[in-house]
Write a protein that holds these residues in place. Structure first.
Motif, PDB file in Angstrom:
ATOM      1  N   TYR A 131      -5.889  -4.107   3.653  1.00 41.08           N
ATOM      2  CA  TYR A 131      -4.903  -5.081   3.176  1.00 41.08           C
ATOM      3  C   TYR A 131      -4.620  -6.125   4.254  1.00 41.08           C
ATOM      4  O   TYR A 131      -4.514  -5.792   5.431  1.00 41.08           O
ATOM      5  CB  TYR A 131      -3.570  -4.388   2.859  1.00 41.08           C
ATOM      6  N   GLU A 180      -8.950   1.457   2.002  1.00 40.44           N
ATOM      7  CA  GLU A 180      -8.735   0.094   1.512  1.00 40.44           C
ATOM      8  C   GLU A 180      -8.173  -0.738   2.653  1.00 40.44           C
ATOM      9  O   GLU A 180      -7.437  -0.238   3.496  1.00 40.44           O
ATOM     10  CB  GLU A 180      -7.674   0.093   0.403  1.00 40.44           C
ATOM     11  N   CYS A 219      -1.972   5.251   7.180  1.00 40.84           N
ATOM     12  CA  CYS A 219      -2.070   3.797   7.323  1.00 40.84           C
ATOM     13  C   CYS A 219      -2.235   3.465   8.793  1.00 40.84           C
ATOM     14  O   CYS A 219      -1.500   3.973   9.637  1.00 40.84           O
ATOM     15  CB  CYS A 219      -0.805   3.116   6.843  1.00 40.84           C
ATOM     16  N   PHE A 228       0.850  -1.197   0.000  1.00 42.75           N
ATOM     17  CA  PHE A 228       0.000   0.000   0.000  1.00 42.75           C
ATOM     18  C   PHE A 228       0.886   1.248   0.000  1.00 42.75           C
ATOM     19  O   PHE A 228       2.047   1.201   0.402  1.00 42.75           O
ATOM     20  CB  PHE A 228      -0.926   0.008   1.223  1.00 42.75           C
ATOM     21  N   LYS A 236      -5.687  -7.791  -1.061  1.00 44.82           N
ATOM     22  CA  LYS A 236      -6.408  -6.533  -0.857  1.00 44.82           C
ATOM     23  C   LYS A 236      -7.876  -6.919  -0.865  1.00 44.82           C
ATOM     24  O   LYS A 236      -8.349  -7.559  -1.814  1.00 44.82           O
ATOM     25  CB  LYS A 236      -6.065  -5.597  -2.008  1.00 44.82           C
TER      26      LYS A 236
END
Lengths: 369, 165
Positions: free
Chosen positions: A128, A126, A101, A93, A139
């Motif tokens: 992960y 998103e 993050c 990522f 993902k």
């Protein structure tokens, strides 16, 4: 002339190797390569790894700050060393300034991270699931709660009955949505599904954004507030997919962090200048919470990354001479030993960690990074 | 003093005989099942057709100590003492012999020692190069040069810092 061992004996030997050494043996021949890439072998290796080590002897760190940049690393605590194989590695990522993050949790060498675009948060986050050791990841598909609910709570856990890694997202903005909305991702199914949980809706539980959390004993734990504003731990049984609560040993949610010591659930109580560490000695037995450390520290908001047996604590704190690196703090004589690892304490995410080969098999559908 | 009823004779592939206490031999599942099959017969000789005498001796030594230590430390501390003995036991075995031993132990179906020997072999190859591991196990490299390069490239970092001897 060497004797060649039958495959079932080879498997037993190779499964007892550390993950990195097993991986290396894969380059010896086609047969060994296919053996170590089988999911059965990968789980067997993991079970030997879990048997032979203290689960809180290694931590994974993700620190992501606008000015300091991001750092991803893993540390062994006792004796203290940096894990050379998880240091300045490619992440699946983006970690530059434009993204934030957050580490959700780590289980069996997998690290679950939610990544969000910092500015106008139109770009939904998103999720992960990443094995940093073998540089492979999944993902997850889009979760419909992300982007539609401003207050989300995440959790990552392992369903040992189905051998399935699961991510749970709870939409908690009840002022808008009157009910909790819950979605669960299963790595086996490869998709999200809704969970209807009436108990949680009627429980009067309040969850803040990104509460302290830890997966342990098949259960994801989050710090939460109960109906009468009492401090609780909300528990989600990852196999049964049910919720319940447990009590904290005191009532002070916002100065508490959950973590793990050995096989036990622990919490860190930051009531400056005195700091306490509590351990739930018998898991699930609320009366077994025991204060195992109490110490004074000349700052008010340290994070604890780990504890050595001699009472040395690995900490991050921004208050002591504006320190921006990890250091060891001795609770007896207050001595500080710096580590040289730069992190920002407010943007520091960490979790107990162990190396594994999970996601190496083709069937996992994982990609390389 | 144990009577001869509590003894069993284990015969190696070369025909060498070892008289062993039943308490020791019963840790070898194969001996147990052979004796159960011919219960009532006075003949207490078990042929271990494929196991060489040197391995029979090692296996007996291990389980003799296992049984003795277990008896002596019934109150606790057995596992620690056993670990100490295992370390010493493994030190006298040549690394190449570990392979013969693991085959023998597997054939005799003796779980405790099987785990010890597998772990010892794993420890031995843990930091060794691919070439050493091939040579040690007699593995024939059936990759083409390109295939091997590709596999090594996949996890390049895993090949650093190993020794060849």
């Amino acid at each position: 002339m060497s004797v060649y061992l039958p495959e079932e004996i080879m498997e037993q030997i190779l499964a007892r190797l550390p993950p990195r050494a097993a991986l290396r043996c894969g380059a010896t021949s086609k047969q060994v390569y296919s053996l170590i890439n089988r999911s059965g072998f990968i789980s067997k290796t993991l079970s030997y790894t879990l048997l032979s080590r203290n689960p809180s002897s290694q931590v994974f760190i993700l620190s992501n700050h606008r000015d300091l940049g991001s750092s991803i690393c893993s540390l062994y605590l006792d004796p203290y060393t940096v894990d050379d194989y998880i240091h300045d590695i490619p992440s699946p990522f983006p970690t530059d300034k434009a993204y934030r993050c957050k580490l959700i949790d780590s289980i069996h060498g997998l690290v679950c991270v939610v990544v969000k675009f910092v500015c106008p948060s139109l770009d939904p986050a998103e999720i992960y699931i990443w094995n940093p050791l073998i540089r492979r990841y999944i993902k997850t598909p889009k979760c419909s709660l992300i982007g539609s609910d401003p207050r989300l709570v995440f959790g990552f856990g392992f369903d040992s009955i189905r051998n399935d890694y699961k991510v749970i997202v709870i939409g908690c903005h009840r002022e808008v949505f009157s009910e909790f909305r819950i979605q669960l991702y299963s790595s086996k199914e490869g998709s999200w599904r809704d969970i209807n949980e009436q108990w949680l809706n009627s429980s009067g539980i309040y969850l803040s954004k990104f509460p302290s959390r830890r997966f342990l004993n098949g259960v994801i734990h989050w710090l939460a507030l109960g109906e009468d504003d009492e401090s609780l731990i909300l528990c989600f049984d990852v196999s049964r997919e049910t919720f319940k609560t447990m009590k904290l040993p005191y009532n002070d949610l916002y100065r508490t962090k959950l973590f793990q010591i050995g096989e036990s659930l622990a919490c860190f109580h930051r009531h400056a200048p005195v700091f306490g560490i509590w351990l739930m000695e018998d898991y699930g037995v609320e009366s077994s919470w025991t204060k195992i450390y109490s110490f004074e520290y000349p700052g008010f908001s340290p994070s604890i990354l780990g504890i050595k047996e001699d009472g040395d604590f690995l900490m991050a704190s921004h208050c002591l001479k504006r320190r921006k690196e990890l250091f060891w703090f001795n609770t007896e004589n207050c001595a500080i030993t710096e580590t040289g690892i730069r992190v920002h304490p407010f943007f520091l995410h960490l979790s107990s960690y162990t190396q594994s080969l999970i996601l190496m098999d083709k069937e996992s559908g994982a990609l390389s990074c | 003093m144990a009577s001869t009823d509590d003894k069993v004779i284990l015969k190696s592939s070369e025909g060498e005989c070892f008289e062993v206490d039943m308490a020791v031999a019963s840790h070898l599942q194969i001996v147990k099942s052979v004796l159960e099959d011919c219960e009532g017969s006075s003949d207490k000789v078990v042929s271990l057709f494929i196991v060489e005498a040197k391995y029979v001796a090692m296996i007996i030594e291990y389980y003799k100590n296992y049984v003795e230590l277990k008896e002596k430390h019934e109150e606790g501390g057995f596992e620690e003492k056993l670990k100490e003995f295992e370390k010493q036991f493994l030190e006298q075995i040549d690394k190449k012999e570990l392979k013969g031993l693991v085959m023998a132990v597997n054939y005799l179906n003796a779980p405790a020692l099987f785990d010890v020997v597998c772990t010892a072999i794993a420890k031995h190859i843990e930091n060794k190069s691919v070439e050493y591991v091939r040579e040690y196990f007699g593995i024939v490299n059936d990759f083409t040069a390109e295939e091997e390069a590709q596999i090594r490239e996949e996890h390049r970092w895993a090949y650093d810092g190993v020794n060849d001897d």
